[in-house]
Enzyme design. Structure first.
Site, PDB file in Angstrom:
ATOM      1  N   ASN A  89      -3.230   6.823  -8.970  1.00  0.00           N
ATOM      2  CA  ASN A  89      -3.030   6.202  -7.712  1.00  0.00           C
ATOM      3  C   ASN A  89      -3.693   6.360  -6.857  1.00  0.00           C
ATOM      4  O   ASN A  89      -3.681   5.857  -5.730  1.00  0.00           O
ATOM      5  CB  ASN A  89      -1.396   6.430  -7.680  1.00  0.00           C
ATOM      6  CG  ASN A  89      -0.809   6.130  -6.391  1.00  0.00           C
ATOM      7  OD1 ASN A  89      -0.808   5.121  -5.979  1.00  0.00           O
ATOM      8  ND2 ASN A  89      -0.651   7.238  -5.469  1.00  0.00           N
ATOM      9  N   TYR A 157     -13.465  -2.473  -0.854  1.00  0.00           N
ATOM     10  CA  TYR A 157     -12.072  -2.263  -1.348  1.00  0.00           C
ATOM     11  C   TYR A 157     -11.496  -2.996  -2.403  1.00  0.00           C
ATOM     12  O   TYR A 157     -11.239  -2.879  -3.743  1.00  0.00           O
ATOM     13  CB  TYR A 157     -11.019  -2.233  -0.326  1.00  0.00           C
ATOM     14  CG  TYR A 157      -9.791  -1.920  -0.616  1.00  0.00           C
ATOM     15  CD1 TYR A 157      -9.157  -0.540  -0.803  1.00  0.00           C
ATOM     16  CD2 TYR A 157      -8.654  -2.784  -0.762  1.00  0.00           C
ATOM     17  CE1 TYR A 157      -7.885  -0.311  -1.267  1.00  0.00           C
ATOM     18  CE2 TYR A 157      -7.290  -2.338  -1.139  1.00  0.00           C
ATOM     19  CZ  TYR A 157      -7.173  -1.166  -1.194  1.00  0.00           C
ATOM     20  OH  TYR A 157      -5.690  -0.949  -1.516  1.00  0.00           O
ATOM     21  N   LYS A 161     -10.862  -2.488  -6.528  1.00  0.00           N
ATOM     22  CA  LYS A 161      -9.506  -2.754  -7.032  1.00  0.00           C
ATOM     23  C   LYS A 161      -9.605  -3.766  -8.213  1.00  0.00           C
ATOM     24  O   LYS A 161      -8.634  -3.778  -9.172  1.00  0.00           O
ATOM     25  CB  LYS A 161      -8.396  -2.832  -5.932  1.00  0.00           C
ATOM     26  CG  LYS A 161      -8.290  -1.987  -4.887  1.00  0.00           C
ATOM     27  CD  LYS A 161      -7.660  -0.954  -5.519  1.00  0.00           C
ATOM     28  CE  LYS A 161      -7.302   0.206  -4.623  1.00  0.00           C
ATOM     29  NZ  LYS A 161      -6.493   1.367  -5.290  1.00  0.00           N
ATOM     30  N   THR A 192       2.991   2.798   4.252  1.00  0.00           N
ATOM     31  CA  THR A 192       2.779   4.334   3.898  1.00  0.00           C
ATOM     32  C   THR A 192       1.601   4.696   4.828  1.00  0.00           C
ATOM     33  O   THR A 192       1.207   3.815   5.697  1.00  0.00           O
ATOM     34  CB  THR A 192       1.721   4.187   2.591  1.00  0.00           C
ATOM     35  OG1 THR A 192       0.705   3.696   2.762  1.00  0.00           O
ATOM     36  CG2 THR A 192       2.574   3.592   1.439  1.00  0.00           C
TER      37      THR A 192
HETATM   38  P1  NAP Z   1      -1.590   6.999   1.333  1.00  0.00           P
HETATM   39  O1  NAP Z   1      -0.301   7.133   1.663  1.00  0.00           O
HETATM   40  O2  NAP Z   1      -3.037   7.035   2.226  1.00  0.00           O
HETATM   41  O3  NAP Z   1      -2.110   7.884  -0.279  1.00  0.00           O
HETATM   42  C1  NAP Z   1      -3.345   7.980  -0.967  1.00  0.00           C
HETATM   43  C2  NAP Z   1      -3.356   9.111  -1.638  1.00  0.00           C
HETATM   44  O4  NAP Z   1      -4.588   9.121  -2.341  1.00  0.00           O
HETATM   45  C3  NAP Z   1      -3.143  10.352  -1.047  1.00  0.00           C
HETATM   46  O5  NAP Z   1      -2.007  11.155  -1.766  1.00  0.00           O
HETATM   47  C4  NAP Z   1      -4.531  11.002  -0.650  1.00  0.00           C
HETATM   48  O6  NAP Z   1      -4.265  12.524  -0.788  1.00  0.00           O
HETATM   49  C5  NAP Z   1      -4.922  10.609  -1.992  1.00  0.00           C
HETATM   50  N1  NAP Z   1      -6.367  10.615  -2.102  1.00  0.00           N
HETATM   51  C6  NAP Z   1      -7.265   9.903  -1.485  1.00  0.00           C
HETATM   52  N2  NAP Z   1      -8.531  10.353  -1.680  1.00  0.00           N
HETATM   53  C7  NAP Z   1      -8.545  11.169  -2.657  1.00  0.00           C
HETATM   54  C8  NAP Z   1      -9.491  11.922  -3.135  1.00  0.00           C
HETATM   55  N3  NAP Z   1     -10.916  11.795  -2.789  1.00  0.00           N
HETATM   56  N4  NAP Z   1      -9.117  12.764  -4.154  1.00  0.00           N
HETATM   57  C9  NAP Z   1      -7.736  13.076  -4.336  1.00  0.00           C
HETATM   58  N5  NAP Z   1      -6.850  12.217  -3.841  1.00  0.00           N
HETATM   59  C10 NAP Z   1      -7.219  11.452  -2.869  1.00  0.00           C
HETATM   60  O7  NAP Z   1      -1.855   5.414   0.786  1.00  0.00           O
HETATM   61  P2  NAP Z   1      -1.188   4.663  -0.428  1.00  0.00           P
HETATM   62  O8  NAP Z   1      -0.544   3.413   0.330  1.00  0.00           O
HETATM   63  O9  NAP Z   1       0.378   5.249  -0.789  1.00  0.00           O
HETATM   64  O10 NAP Z   1      -2.142   4.453  -1.463  1.00  0.00           O
HETATM   65  C11 NAP Z   1      -1.758   4.740  -2.843  1.00  0.00           C
HETATM   66  C12 NAP Z   1      -2.614   3.652  -3.471  1.00  0.00           C
HETATM   67  O11 NAP Z   1      -2.027   2.483  -3.446  1.00  0.00           O
HETATM   68  C13 NAP Z   1      -3.847   3.577  -3.151  1.00  0.00           C
HETATM   69  O12 NAP Z   1      -4.681   3.432  -4.303  1.00  0.00           O
HETATM   70  C14 NAP Z   1      -4.057   2.238  -2.263  1.00  0.00           C
HETATM   71  O13 NAP Z   1      -5.311   1.679  -2.433  1.00  0.00           O
HETATM   72  C15 NAP Z   1      -3.149   1.603  -3.294  1.00  0.00           C
HETATM   73  N6  NAP Z   1      -2.410   0.115  -2.348  1.00  0.00           N
HETATM   74  C16 NAP Z   1      -1.712   0.429  -1.104  1.00  0.00           C
HETATM   75  C17 NAP Z   1      -1.163  -0.518  -0.643  1.00  0.00           C
HETATM   76  C18 NAP Z   1      -0.487  -0.553   0.761  1.00  0.00           C
HETATM   77  O14 NAP Z   1      -0.324  -1.344   1.447  1.00  0.00           O
HETATM   78  N7  NAP Z   1      -0.148   0.866   1.198  1.00  0.00           N
HETATM   79  C19 NAP Z   1      -1.392  -1.906  -1.150  1.00  0.00           C
HETATM   80  C20 NAP Z   1      -2.106  -2.041  -2.494  1.00  0.00           C
HETATM   81  C21 NAP Z   1      -2.544  -0.983  -3.021  1.00  0.00           C
HETATM   82  P3  NAP Z   1      -5.061  13.553  -0.023  1.00  0.00           P
HETATM   83  O15 NAP Z   1      -5.423  12.912   1.370  1.00  0.00           O
HETATM   84  O16 NAP Z   1      -4.220  14.560   0.059  1.00  0.00           O
HETATM   85  O17 NAP Z   1      -6.444  13.537  -0.721  1.00  0.00           O
END
Ligand code: NAP
Length: 251
Positions: A89, A157, A161, A192
């Protein structure tokens, strides 16, 4: 107890959807292996889980590093004896803007973090699941770049995806006989840290969804829970929308 005694790796567990999934999966009986770069945040989530009687271990690292993916699998096996599932994720939005203005470094960072990481993850997770007679892998994709959801300024992005969906289809076809299910989960706009707390941004996301609101992280985690659980025993090779109807819109 939908995941009772299953060992599940969750990346991106320090924040947002991954943190919500860690807490939910542990409450449903899973032994969780939590990954992200910020170890202190992972430890806070693991403490919350163990205070409620759950089982969690953490390993800080970068999903761009192939050895980190291997180390998470090794930890799952050494700590809990087997690997049953993975919620891959972790992801970033990366640089936004028109492709003509984007540097190759920015492009590569997004593709590596969001897509190449999935290659590393599955490379080590699949043999571990095979040893164990099967398993379930879920990749967090996105509504962005999927049906009816072209968005300006999000080329890298969207490509990363959409690439996860192609990888999902191929892995599901290759490893179905080994009882390994592979699915992509496509969240809509979710509250988030990645989407921030600007009310106008939230309003923009809400208008994209038929439900006219953003998702809570735990709502996305519930869909991941389903895909990882035995309730989804005949679901594989799917792109599962949890997007409030965003991709059903006629544009
Ligand atoms: P978030 O709160 O920013 O979480 C992202 C997570 O990924 C954090 O735990 C971050 O942890 C980790 N991460 C990022 N880069 C990393 C790296 N190089 N190595 C290891 N860990 C890494 O955002 P979120 O919205 O929960 O996103 C989770 C997933 O959902 C992502 O893949 C995002 O693209 C997807 N998504 C989100 C949305 C939305 O609207 N929020 C919609 C569709 C899809 P650290 O910073 O501690 O490394």
């Amino acid at each position: 107890m939908e995941l009772k005694d299953k060992t599940i790796i969750i990346t991106g567990a320090s924040s947002g959807i991954g943190a919500a999934a860690a807490i939910l999966f542990a409450a449903e009986g899973a032994h969780v292996v939590l990954g992200a770069r910020r170890g202190s945040e992972l430890d806070k989530i693991a403490d919350q889980i163990s205070h409620k009687g759950g089982k969690a271990v953490t390993l800080a690292g970068d999903v761009n590093d192939e050895q980190y993916s291997k180390a998470l699998v090794d930890l799952a096996q050494s700590e809990f004896g087997a690997l049953n599932g993975a919620f891959n994720n972790a992801g970033i939005l990366g640089e936004m803007g028109p492709i003509p203005d984007m540097s190759a470094d920015s492009w590569n960072t997004v593709i590596s973090t969001n897509l190449t990481s999935a290659f590393f993850a599955s490379k080590y997770q699949i043999p571990a699941m095979e040893q164990n007679g099967g398993g379930s892998i879920v990749f967090t994709s996105s509504f962005v770049g999927y049906s009816n959801s072209g968005m300006p300024g999000m080329g890298a992005y969207a490509a990363s995806k959409a690439g996860l969906i192609g990888l999902t289809l191929s892995l599901a076809a290759q490893h179905g006989q080994q009882k390994i299910r592979v699915n992509a989960l496509l969240p809509g706009g979710t509250k988030t840290p990645a989407t921030g707390d600007d009310a106008s941004v939230h309003e923009f996301f809400a208008t994209l969804h038929e439900l006219k609101r953003m998702a809570e992280p735990t709502e996305i985690a519930q869909s991941a829970l389903f895909l990882l659980s035995d309730r989804a025993s005949f679901v594989t090779g799917s792109a599962v929308n949890a997007d409030g109807g965003a991709s059903s819109r006629l544009v």
